[in-house]
Write a protein that holds these residues in place. Sequence first.
Motif, mmCIF file in Angstrom:
data_model
loop_
_atom_site.group_PDB
_atom_site.id
_atom_site.type_symbol
_atom_site.label_atom_id
_atom_site.label_comp_id
_atom_site.label_asym_id
_atom_site.label_seq_id
_atom_site.Cartn_x
_atom_site.Cartn_y
_atom_site.Cartn_z
ATOM 1 N N THR A 113 -3.589 -22.811 -13.014
ATOM 2 C CA THR A 113 -4.066 -21.387 -13.734
ATOM 3 C C THR A 113 -4.859 -20.603 -12.592
ATOM 4 O OG1 THR A 113 -4.258 -22.346 -15.725
ATOM 5 C CG2 THR A 113 -5.268 -20.443 -15.657
ATOM 6 N N LEU A 129 -7.615 -17.783 -11.200
ATOM 7 C CA LEU A 129 -8.701 -17.341 -11.862
ATOM 8 C C LEU A 129 -9.704 -16.850 -10.774
ATOM 9 C CD1 LEU A 129 -11.434 -19.570 -13.274
ATOM 10 C CD2 LEU A 129 -9.457 -20.376 -12.119
ATOM 11 N N VAL A 134 -8.379 -21.949 -8.783
ATOM 12 C CA VAL A 134 -7.237 -22.483 -9.509
ATOM 13 C C VAL A 134 -7.810 -23.592 -10.366
ATOM 14 C CG1 VAL A 134 -5.154 -21.704 -8.066
ATOM 15 C CG2 VAL A 134 -6.166 -23.799 -7.723
#
Length: 380
Positions: free
Chosen positions: A2, A4, A79
């Motif tokens: 993910t 960010l 991440v």
Amino acid sequence: MTPLLLFPAGLAALIALAVPLLVHLRRRTEEVPIDFAALRWLDPLPRPRRRIRFDDLLLLSVRLLLIAALALLLARPAVLGAENARARVLVAPGVPAEMARRIAGPEADAQWIAPDFPSIDTRPPSGRVPLSSLIRQFDAELPRGAALTIVVPPVLDGVDAEPIRLTRQAEWRIVKADAVTQAPPATPAPALTVRHAPAQGEQVRYFRAAAAAWGAAPRFDADPGDALPPRDHVLVWLTPGPVPGRVTDWVARGGTALLGEGARVAMPGATVPLWRDGEGAPIVEGAPMGDGRLLRFTRPLVPAAIPDLFDAGFAERLRILLTPPAPAPARVDAARFAPVAGRAPYPLPPRELTAWLAMLIAVLFVIERWLATRRHRLTA
């Protein structure tokens, strides 16, 4: 994984993208008009509408990418979920490195249970290490899906009283190794520093005799002054009257002081009797003060008040009183100390990509400089 941004406000630097656009608009390739004699008498045609046009689009694109990468660097990209979930092997000191490597396999990530968790291909750690706390730390920093094997000798050294509870079910492997039994170091006799009034020489002799009974080379110093000793010495303060504040400050920083009955000082609230006579009446009371200990005689140092001064066990009782408490045992049978699962997983921190982004920025800068100098050469 993910992606960010840890600092999204850094993207505000994207406003700087206007700078190379303005630079390229102002530094367009100059067009120099040339008059031809045959065309001088022709009527001029209406000038067509001019459109915005950028020269050297490749250089402009590289500069825009460079500024965008710098803004992204300020935003700290990262991440989640990029951790390596391969199996790990922890090896306790006392297990031969060759045996640990055979158990782990040639490709396994095997590390010593030591600060910074060095590879077992390095020299084994020396001295006692906090085994329990290091295992808990390694487990907390390990990805959730990674398997963990812990290789230990039959007897563990450096554990604490709390059982090891981990976030995963670890394989606890006990291997037979040549145990190195180290006898606990002998506790040295206290070093006494006596400070007394000039008329108290009679009381000093009891402490001088006790120090002589502790060893062939007693560490003893007596002086009617008020100089403070090193913090690893025991200060015996026999001077009557108020105790100077620098003495209590010395105790609070880690010293041990034994005061005479005539010394006036505010004892800590946790003061308790530490030495009693045969009838149970207290002879010495004391309590921790800061990082040190403050003790005080409850009676005058005369045989009539303390008959133990002439007792054969006075020196040993005084030594026990002044010696710091021994640390709790730290050796345990490995078979009875296997870790158990059940602790809640720890949230792992995101993995920042700033290092990779900084390398990309360096490459873009080199390309931009090469294109800019090449453009100047072509213009010349």
